[in-house]
Motif scaffolding. Structure first.
Motif: not given
Length: 1261
Positions: A882-898
């Motif tokens: 949930t945390e990753a999906v709700e803040n997907i823009r932040t996760v993507v801009s930090l390239t923290r998907e892995k």
């Protein structure tokens, strides 16, 4: 690995094959029955095959048993066993020894069947549970991976909440559908087909006659279930309406209390409950009726089969003996029963296929901008020269609206460029395109002369740092949040970044320093602290391009200057792009670009553009007033956004008007509280139903009547079997007819008594539920506000008490009680009947009953235990997802998907291990409880045969005991299944009684206290000290004293957390001061009647709460003590300058505003809230940041409405924007809960103290 690659290949090929086959017809919304297993590897396939074969063998056990039973009956009745062979000599054609051997052999058959069931039952269940767990884990990982790799445009179009439900619930549905349920479906099919075959081979005539009633049973069940389903959905929608009212009211409790709307809301809630009650009663009657109908037809079938069987035997057909009749009858009955039992399993599988459709669709979706891709150019070094060449763009979710229309702009390496312009001019969009969250529709964006799509996305994004308007922190420690900036960050680098971001000092003040947990979404920190941590996180990446998207708009003036300094430090030596609304923050930029309608209108430095007197100049001037420069941009103060969304931090900086949040992390105290609730006895729960005692007694009588049916049935059943021992055909025929008739009568008794149970218990239960819900809701509305501040009493928890806990109490009264009475009667009478027939055999069977019950209990407790563990583990995994999906823009801009994928995998591990354990326990319990039935049959019949031989029992006795006790044990089992529901009811009742017995200290319901005839409006705070009850360590007001004369306007200003809003709440008596007095016209507020006091005050909060009803009703909410005429509503609407807008709506004053007023803009909501406040004709008006959330246009309109509203009233205002309060009669500057300075605007400017500094910090030029 190989299997994963195979799965990949399958994924690649699958869509193509799928489309080829499906092209003529529309694709169904479910995956194929085989495709759902596409994530199975080799081992899974082996386990699945073996499990399926085992289920087919296991399915054959029941039909084979009915054959053995038939043989056994023949042997018992033939009379060869008994030594007293005077009567039955003629029937017996073999010696006693031979008969004995035969009995022994049949007993061994039983044991053999039992062993088969034991081994194969275990295999089928545990193998399938294991493979389901393995496949589900793979699906979860793939799904999460697929979601993280989707384009941002995909997220724009989908509902985030829905994704999270899919991730948990839909995948759980798949797990249910491809596990043990699937294999049980096969077992039932096997039993059905084998049973039917045996029946038709042994005696086709009787089999067909027995089957003839099956359609009736099915039809009646189908009709009733159809009705129950539609009634359930009706009940659900009626209750969800009531639930929506409850949720709306509880989440806006401050508004309800301030306007005295409790009684109105209780009525609104009760009205919706009535509908739910009526539907509930109907549902109770119909569901009991369907049960009654099934029993009626079942007993009718028994009667018919025995009557027809008797005539077949008497007609001299050699193929038919009583044993054949029994064997055929039971084979057919079992197989038709299994046909019914297969239906829910089939449904589960179908649901799983439907759920898989959505999941697999996401897994198969290939994104256009793939963050996981390894292709693309990866430059060693990025300089940071950015150029937009004629870029046009519209968001994929709204293709008709062009945002950028030919934007061209060059930004040189190392420059700081500011983008300014009104909302919707495309500033933030340009920045998002630069991060390559989207690709432009036309034109190019280049970085260092390289086209963006040519670069590797991940590598490129690692060179960009982003600080956005509302920074997203993840629910972990400060150091982990900063570490998210880049892989392999050292502690030194973290500290360096924190120092650069001006965050080091406040972090070191925390007791745990860098290990301080920030809470969910960073809720434990103030806005300024979150911003600085976000800046540190961006800096630790050491980015070449730094993007600041309104990074300071959400802060108050003090925090802003600190963050601003941090940003200026950060942008040195980097290409920095700043998006800003407040022009004071971008004066020093190298280049200022003014945008309008997606194009660049003008660019230059601050001085150049001011000299041009163009767009930038007009923006700057609109933020400028009088001698003082003010800032009037639409700024939403994130630090004090909505009541309750931001708990104050451990450092006292957040605005105190917020709902204070008790104990930062309330996991542990929750458990502690659970235990401290007093035990509630069953009697106390029963007493709740006292007013309906007549209904309950009548229901109980019906239950007793129903309980008598089974013992009578067992006696008749035994008699019918043993009449064939006699030789007189005429009496035989007569008796058979009488007994068959009795079966039908028993069926009718069942039907009637079930109907009565539904009628009486249904009414009693529904009336009780409605009464308790109303009482609980009422008790909640009259609690103190400090009770709502407690985290455990958040809206979710309270609505759960109303919806779930009370429904659970109903579970322990009414119909449940009926089932217990019925089962007790049945069991008691059965045991008495059995003891009369033969005590030894009864004892033997009674000993086996507890064992059966015990395995049942082990199975259910193991299941619930696992379910809870799974829930906990999946909750943790869900939280990460949930945390990753709700803040997907932040996760993507930090390239923290892995990183998130890895965390998600780790949390799935324990749940997976659990599932493997579950498979063993579940398999063993299932196999044992099924096999044990066969073993107990073997023992029972062996002993029975022995006793008949010894002459201590008759064959009739053996059958009677068997039917009575064996089925009686089932009744006990049913009662035991009910225990968990009883404990749930107890915990629900404990919560409820605790709520009903809790008395508030400030009772809004009471009419005691003084109610003066007039109210002047003189206010005084005298040495007031205060802290919020749930945060006793943070003192908000200290010896605060202030006098306000009637008719004057007083403004409170000061940084967040200095007690501005708190003083307004004390005036409304939401809380009482710990020390000192709040006086109204010289009388202590605590001596006045609460209702009278609040009726003199009206409040307009920062985020006005509107209710989901019409505009007129919302305005009329201002005075809940009477029915307000429309004329009066229109008058106040005119005064609040909203009348003309309302008249322009199609439905005018009857327009619905939507949930929380969602159909209206901020300014419109504000003005309706002002109209509502004016309708009270208050002597005192409280304005809490009433215009902070609006842009310039709206603000002017609302500001005018407020000026009107203040005339002739005492008015207290809280404001951050100084431009809104410069005309106040008195401005009070608060600091740390004390008055620092007070005076008019001009006086305070001359003082050159705090106020003067605040004014300068907000100036533009």
């Amino acid at each position: 690995m190989a299997s994963a690659e195979r799965a990949e290949e399958r994924q690649e090929n699958y869509p193509r094959n799928g489309t080829l086959q499906e092209s003529p017809k529309v694709r169904p919304q479910a995956v194929g029955p085989i495709e759902i297993f596409r994530f199975a590897d080799g081992l899974d396939l082996v386990l699945m095959t073996v499990g399926l074969l085992a289920s087919l063998v296991n399915g054959a056990c029941l039909p084979v048993m009915s054959l053995v039973l038939g043989e056994m009956s023949d042997k018992l009745i033939s009379g060869c066993l008994s030594r007293t062979n005077r009567t039955n000599d003629h029937n017996c054609s073999q010696s006693q020894e031979k008969a004995n051997e035969d009995m022994m052999l049949l007993t061994l058959y039983y044991i053999g069947i039992g062993l088969t069931a034991l081994v194969f039952g275990y295999m089928q269940i545990s193998f399938w549970v294991i493979t389901a767990a393995r496949q589900t884990k793979r699906i979860r990982k793939q799904f999460f991976h697929a979601i993280l790799s989707q384009d941002i445009s995909w997220f724009d179009g989908c509902n985030i909440g829905e994704l999270n439900t899919r991730m948990t619930e839909d995948i759980n549905k798949i797990n249910d559908g491809i596990g043990d349920k699937f294999v049980l479906l096969f077992q039932n099919i096997s039993t059905f087909s084998i049973g039917l075959t045996i029946g038709l081979v042994k005696g086709w005539k009787l089999a067909l006659v027995t089957l003839s009633t099956a359609p009736l049973i099915m039809a009646s069940a189908a009709v009733c279930s159809r009705m129950v389903i539609s009634l359930t959905s009706k009940e659900f929608s009626a209750y969800s309406k009531a639930g929506a009212v409850a949720e709306e009211v509880l989440s806006s409790i401050r508004t309800v209390i301030a306007f005295g709307g409790q009684e109105k809301e209780i009525q609104r809630y009760t009205q919706n409950l009535k509908d739910a009650k009526d539907v509930g009663v109907k549902k109770a009657i119909i569901s009991k009726l369907s049960l009654g109908a099934v029993y009626f037809f079942m007993n009718g079938t028994y009667g018919l089969a025995f009557w027809y069987g008797t005539s077949l035997i008497l007609s001299g057909d050699p193929a038919y003996t009583i044993g054949t009749v029994l064997a055929v009858f039971f084979s057919v009955i079992h197989s038709s029963y299994c046909f019914g039992a297969a239906a829910p399993h089939l449904e589960t599988f179908t649901i799983a296929r439907g759920a898989a459709f959505n999941i697999f669709q996401v897994i198969d979706k290939r994104p256009t901008i793939d963050t996981f891709s390894t292709t693309g150019y990866k430059p060693e070094y990025i300089e940071g020269t950015v150029e937009f060449k004629n870029v046009s763009f519209s968001y994929p979710s709204r293709p008709s609206i062009k945002i950028l229309k030919g934007l061209s702009l060059r930004i040189n390496s190392g420059e700081t460029v500011a983008l300014v312009g009104s909302s919707g001019s495309g500033k933030s969009t340009a920045v998002q395109l630069l991060q390559r969250l989207y690709d432009p529709n036309d034109g190019l964006i280049t970085v260092d002369e390289k086209d963006l799509p040519a670069l590797n996305v991940r590598h490129y994004r690692e060179h960009i740092g982003v600080v956005s308007q509302e920074p997203v922190l993840f629910g972990t420690s400060i150091s982990n949040n900063i570490k998210y900036g880049r892989d392999g960050v050292t502690d030194e680098e973290i500290e360096k970044a924190a120092k650069e971001a001006n965050a080091y000092d406040f972090i070191m003040e925390f007791p745990n320093k860098f290990n301080t947990l920030v809470g969910e979404k960073g809720a434990q920190l103030s806005g300024g602290q979150k911003q600085r941590i976000a800046i540190a996180r961006a800096l630790v990446r050491n980015p070449k391009i730094l993007i600041l998207d309104e990074a300071t708009s959400a802060l108050d003036t003090e925090s802003e200057s600190v963050v601003q300094a941090a940003l200026e430090k950060a942008s040195k030596g980097r290409t920095t792009i700043v998006v800003a609304h407040r022009l004071s923050t971008v004066r020093n930029a190298d280049l200022i670009v003014a945008m309008k309608d997606g194009r660049v209108v003008e660019k230059g430095t601050h001085a150049d553009l001011m000299a041009k007197e163009g767009l930038y100049y007009s923006l700057a001037m609109s933020q400028d007033i009088k001698k003082v420069d003010e800032d009037m941009e639409p700024v939403t103060y994130a630090t004090e956004k909505s009541i309750g969304s931001v708990p104050p931090s451990s450092v006292n900086t957040t605005k105190s008007g917020l709902k204070p949040d008790c104990d930062g992390n309330s996991e542990k105290p929750m458990e502690h509280k659970e235990t401290s609730l007093p035990e509630v006895s069953l009697l106390k729960i029963m007493k709740l139903n006292k007013p309906e005692w007549t209904l309950v007694v009548l229901g109980a009588l019906a239950s007793i009547l129903n309980g008598i049916v089974h013992p009578v049935f067992s006696i008749i059943f035994a008699k019918i079997l043993t009449i064939f021992g006699k030789n007189d055909t005429t009496t035989l025929k007569q008796e058979a007819e009488v007994y068959s008739m009795i079966f039908v009568i028993l069926g009718a008794v069942c039907f009637v008594s079930y109907f009565m149970q539904g009628l009486f218990y249904g009414r009693a239960g529904e009336i009780l539920t409605m009464r308790l819900r109303r009482l609980a809701f009422k008790a909640m509305l009259y609690q103190d506000l400090s009770w709502f501040d407690d985290k455990e009493n958040n809206t979710g928890a309270l609505t759960t008490i109303l919806a779930v806990d009370i429904a659970q109490i109903q579970g322990a009264t009414g119909s449940r009680l009926g089932a217990i009475v019925q089962n007790a009667t049945c069991m008691g009478l059965s045991v008495i009947v059995s003891f009369i027939y033969g005590w030894e055999m009864t004892l033997l069977i009674l000993i086996t009953a507890p064992v059966l019950a015990l395995t049942g209990i082990i199975e259910t407790t193991a299941m619930t235990g696992f379910a809870n563990k799974d829930k906990q583990e999946l909750k943790r995994a869900g939280k990460i997802a949930t945390e990753a999906v709700e803040n997907i823009r932040t996760v993507v801009s930090l390239t923290r998907e892995k990183a998130f994928e890895q965390m998600y995998d780790e949390t799935l591990q324990p749940q997976h291990r659990n599932a493997l354990k579950k498979a063993q326990i579940f398999g063993s319990c299932y196999a044992f409880s099924h096999a044990f039935v066969y073993f107990s049959y073997a023992a029972g019949f062996r002993l029975g045969a022995h006793l008949v031989q010894a002459g201590r029992m008759t064959p009739e006795g053996v059958f009677a005991i068997f039917t009575a006790v064996a089925y009686g044990a089932l009744a006990i089992g049913e009662t035991l299944v009910w225990t968990p529901q009883y404990s749930k009811a107890k915990s629900g009742a404990a919560h409820l009684f605790a709520l009903l017995e809790k008395k508030p200290t400030i009772d809004s319901h009471s009419l005691t206290g003084k109610s003066p005839d007039t109210c002047e409006g003189n206010l005084e705070f005298r040495d007031v000290s205060f802290f919020y009850p749930c945060r006793p360590d943070v003192v908000i007001l200290q010896d605060f004293s202030l006098r306000v004369e009637k008719g004057k306007t007083v403004a409170f200003i000061g940084s967040s957390g200095c007690g501005k809003s708190t003083s307004l709440q004390l005036l409304l008596r939401f809380y009482d001061p710990r020390k000192g007095q709040v006086l109204l016209d010289g009388v202590d507020a605590q001596e006045l009647s609460v209702q009278w006091l609040r009726s003199q005050i009206a409040t307009v909060p920062q985020e006005p709460v509107l209710f989901d009803c019409s505009v007129a009703e919302n305005i009329a909410y201002g005075d809940n003590s009477r029915v307000v005429p429309l004329v009066e509503i229109k008058e106040v609407a005119k005064a609040a300058s909203i009348h003309s807008f309302i008249e322009s709506l199609p439905e005018k004053y009857n327009t619905h505003v939507g949930l929380k007023g969602a159909q209206l803009s901020g300014g419109q909501k504000q003005r309706i809230a002002i109209a509502r406040a004016l309708l009270r004709k208050p002597k005192i008006l409280l304005l809490d940041e009433a215009t902070s959330a609006l842009d310039n246009e709206c603000e002017k309109a609302v500001q005018q409405a407020l000026e009107e509203a203040r005339r002739g009233r005492t008015c207290l205002m809280v404001a951050h924007r100084l431009s809104t309060i410069q005309n106040a009669d008195l401005i009070v500057v608060l600091h740390d809960g004390k008055v620092k300075e007070q005076g008019t605007h001009q006086e305070l400017l001359r003082n050159r103290d705090i106020y003067f500094k605040l004014v300068n910090a907000q100036s533009v030029q």
